[in-house]
Design an enzyme around this catalytic site. Structure first.
Site, mmCIF file in Angstrom:
data_model
loop_
_atom_site.group_PDB
_atom_site.id
_atom_site.type_symbol
_atom_site.label_atom_id
_atom_site.label_comp_id
_atom_site.label_asym_id
_atom_site.label_seq_id
_atom_site.Cartn_x
_atom_site.Cartn_y
_atom_site.Cartn_z
ATOM 1 N N GLY A 49 -35.801 5.449 -11.891
ATOM 2 C CA GLY A 49 -35.026 5.111 -13.085
ATOM 3 C C GLY A 49 -33.933 6.055 -13.484
ATOM 4 N N GLU A 97 -40.538 7.758 -7.762
ATOM 5 C CA GLU A 97 -40.023 6.632 -6.968
ATOM 6 C C GLU A 97 -38.520 6.485 -7.173
ATOM 7 O OE1 GLU A 97 -42.226 3.409 -8.682
ATOM 8 O OE2 GLU A 97 -44.147 4.086 -7.912
ATOM 9 N N PRO A 98 -37.735 7.503 -6.886
ATOM 10 C CA PRO A 98 -36.288 7.383 -7.125
ATOM 11 C C PRO A 98 -35.616 6.499 -6.076
ATOM 12 C CG PRO A 98 -36.740 9.458 -6.034
ATOM 13 C CD PRO A 98 -38.083 8.797 -6.259
ATOM 14 N N GLY A 99 -34.720 5.649 -6.507
ATOM 15 C CA GLY A 99 -33.979 4.795 -5.578
ATOM 16 C C GLY A 99 -32.489 5.045 -5.713
ATOM 17 N N CYS A 130 -16.778 -19.328 -4.579
ATOM 18 C CA CYS A 130 -16.441 -20.356 -5.562
ATOM 19 C C CYS A 130 -17.326 -20.262 -6.802
ATOM 20 C CB CYS A 130 -16.546 -21.734 -4.926
ATOM 21 S SG CYS A 130 -15.417 -21.868 -3.550
ATOM 22 N N GLU A 131 -17.171 -19.208 -7.546
ATOM 23 C CA GLU A 131 -17.897 -18.971 -8.792
ATOM 24 C C GLU A 131 -17.005 -18.097 -9.668
ATOM 25 O OE1 GLU A 131 -21.377 -19.421 -9.634
ATOM 26 O OE2 GLU A 131 -22.084 -20.192 -7.706
ATOM 27 N N TYR A 187 -28.741 -0.943 -4.226
ATOM 28 C CA TYR A 187 -28.743 -2.331 -4.722
ATOM 29 C C TYR A 187 -27.439 -3.048 -4.354
ATOM 30 C CZ TYR A 187 -32.579 -0.187 -7.237
ATOM 31 O OH TYR A 187 -33.716 0.511 -7.539
HETATM 32 N N1 LLP Z 1 -40.110 1.983 -9.029
HETATM 33 C C1 LLP Z 1 -40.216 0.718 -9.488
HETATM 34 C C2 LLP Z 1 -41.539 0.189 -9.784
HETATM 35 C C3 LLP Z 1 -39.057 -0.056 -9.674
HETATM 36 O O1 LLP Z 1 -39.184 -1.295 -10.138
HETATM 37 C C4 LLP Z 1 -37.787 0.491 -9.384
HETATM 38 C C5 LLP Z 1 -36.580 -0.296 -9.554
HETATM 39 C C6 LLP Z 1 -37.728 1.811 -8.895
HETATM 40 C C7 LLP Z 1 -38.902 2.528 -8.739
HETATM 41 C C8 LLP Z 1 -36.443 2.472 -8.536
HETATM 42 O O2 LLP Z 1 -35.630 2.647 -9.656
HETATM 43 P P1 LLP Z 1 -34.264 3.474 -9.569
HETATM 44 O O3 LLP Z 1 -34.626 4.933 -9.345
HETATM 45 O O4 LLP Z 1 -33.482 2.942 -8.457
HETATM 46 O O5 LLP Z 1 -33.617 3.255 -10.874
HETATM 47 N N2 LLP Z 1 -30.820 -4.177 -8.987
HETATM 48 C C9 LLP Z 1 -30.661 -3.368 -10.185
HETATM 49 C C10 LLP Z 1 -31.737 -2.327 -10.314
HETATM 50 C C11 LLP Z 1 -33.128 -2.897 -10.268
HETATM 51 C C12 LLP Z 1 -34.196 -1.855 -10.317
HETATM 52 C C13 LLP Z 1 -35.502 -2.445 -9.999
HETATM 53 N N3 LLP Z 1 -36.567 -1.504 -9.944
HETATM 54 C C14 LLP Z 1 -29.278 -2.745 -10.180
HETATM 55 O O6 LLP Z 1 -28.530 -2.967 -9.231
HETATM 56 O O7 LLP Z 1 -28.908 -2.074 -11.135
#
Ligand code: LLP
Length: 419
Positions: A239, A274-276, A343-344, A372
């Site tokens: 997050g 859980e960083p993404g 086409c949107e 993402y």
């Molecule tokens: N853990 C869980 C349970 C999650 O649901 C998520 C993201 C993460 C970790 C990773 O979160 P992060 O560190 O990346 O913020 N598609 C959207 C973001 C959706 C996030 C979904 N869950 C966007 O492009 O902004």
């Protein structure tokens, strides 16, 4: 921090010239910088280095196997949310004892796959899911290691579509049910309760909501321990926001780590993260070519060859992405709506954006597209998925190739009665 910079007016990814790459590969395509990926995972790991934390990269942000391999080579674990992501993580060489399985509704097949692999933990999001896991594990004669994902009812996240920690969101176990469900889980032979899990949203730009949620969780852990439940792990989810442009200054992982140490130190738990986005977001760009400049009655449209199917974030979340010309010629600026060919009406990357004047054939880079981006693509309008390229120093490799038309339709079958 990232490794996309101008050299003599031309955009480079590390030491690779984007213009030459575009000529070689054809547009549109994603480019990732290996140095940036490594830097980000190291910064995050270093922030928690003193605490034996597990940093499990959220595979959903960017699930390309080469990206996973880079992160696995840095010792990162993986947070997966589907059987497919689990297979990817294993294939990329992530050790099972560094994999956590999140997600709202794991199917029996996915639960079996997780138990087959011997992963570290399943994060459980509902009572029926707990029962399903217990039943499957018991039948196999084992106890599944789990945490319950609790919903702390705290608002966070830049956009309502990515907020997950409010009680009206579908995620997690209601705060008021948590203690009773832990008691139930503790008595199930197929379940081994290991910890508590919380994740409140994504692209969170300040520490306050994290701290509020984590404080709440520490009181829960005290209650659970008083109930006789041994909690040895605390998964704090992902997050942490990133900068998508000037003026945005999300907290540094070090500040995040200091706050977490202060809140969780007395608990004596192993922390999981859980960083993404923080790892992959600024490690990637989307390169696209201008097809036409169309002068409308009220707007000037820059129509590019990337569409909302290639990068959904602006259409889906009104997300801002900086847009850079690949050749920076010091041209006078103009105001454009930057749109794709789909086409949107929502196929729009930026409205009324000031950019240097551009012509058809020019290249642009949509920045901060490493998370993402490719992982959310589709073939809408029968547009084949676009290539991904990994750059490392002056080397580059295509890490997902552009399918041909025949490859794109290979899974489709016309029934005999239509012949
Ligand atoms: N853990 C869980 C349970 C999650 O649901 C998520 C993201 C993460 C970790 C990773 O979160 P992060 O560190 O990346 O913020 N598609 C959207 C973001 C959706 C996030 C979904 N869950 C966007 O492009 O902004």
């Amino acid at each position: 921090m990232h490794h996309f910079q101008y050299r003599d007016g031309y955009l480079f990814a590390e030491d690779v010239d984007i213009t030459a790459l575009a000529d070689e590969i054809g547009t549109p395509f994603y480019v990732y910088s290996e140095a940036t990926l490594r830097r980000h995972i190291r910064v995050f790991q270093k922030a928690f280095a003193s605490s034996n934390a597990l940093v499990a990269y959220a595979v959903k942000a960017n699930s390309n196997l080469a990206v996973l391999k880079v992160l696995a080579s840095e010792g990162a674990g993986a947070d997966v949310v589907s059987g497919g992501e689990l297979q990817r993580a294993l294939k990329a060489g992530v050790a099972p004892e560094k994999i956590v399985f999140s997600g709202v509704a794991k199917t029996a097949d996915e639960i079996n796959a997780a138990l087959d692999a011997g992963i570290y933990q399943l994060n459980v999001e509902s009572e029926p899911e707990l029962e399903r896991i217990a039943q499957i594990a018991q039948a196999r004669g084992i106890a599944a290691p789990i945490a319950l994902r609790v919903n702390p009812d705290i608002a966070a996240g830049g956009h309502e579509k990515i907020s997950t920690g409010k009680s009206e969101d579908k995620f997690g176990i209601a705060w008021s049910d948590a203690r009773a469900l832990y008691a139930k889980a503790g008595a199930m032979p197929g379940i081994s309760v290991k910890g508590v899990d919380v994740h409140i949203g994504s692209q969170i730009a300040d520490l306050a909501p994290f701290e509020a949620a984590f404080q709440k969780v520490t009181t829960l852990i005290a209650d659970l321990r008083a109930d006789g439940c041994a909690i040895e792990r605390l998964d704090l989810g992902g997050g942490l926001g990133i900068s998508y442009g000037e003026g945005e200054a999300p907290p540094h992982p070090d500040a995040y780590a200091r706050m977490i140490r202060r809140v969780t130190e007395p608990l004596d738990v192993r922390l999981i993260f859980e960083p993404g986005r923080m790892i992959a977001g600024n490690a990637g760009i989307l390169v696209s070519r201008v097809i036409y400049v169309k002068v409308g009655e009220k707007r000037r449209f820059l129509i590019i060859d990337a569409g909302m199917n290639d990068l959904m974030r602006p259409a889906l979340y009104d997300a801002w992405h900086d847009i850079w010309p690949v050749a920076n010629r010091d041209a006078p600026t103009t105001i454009y709506d930057v749109v794709g060919p789909v086409c949107e009406s929502s196929d729009c990357f930026a409205k009324e954006r000031t950019l240097p004047e551009l012509r058809d054939g020019d290249l642009i880079a949509i920045m901060s597209a490493g998370a993402y981006g490719a992982s959310q693509t589709s073939e809408y309008n029968s547009r084949p998925l676009i290539p991904e390229v990994l750059v490392s120093g002056d080397a580059h490799a295509i890490i997902r190739k552009r399918p041909s038309f025949d490859e794109m339709i290979a899974g489709e079958v016309t029934p005999a009665w239509l012949d």
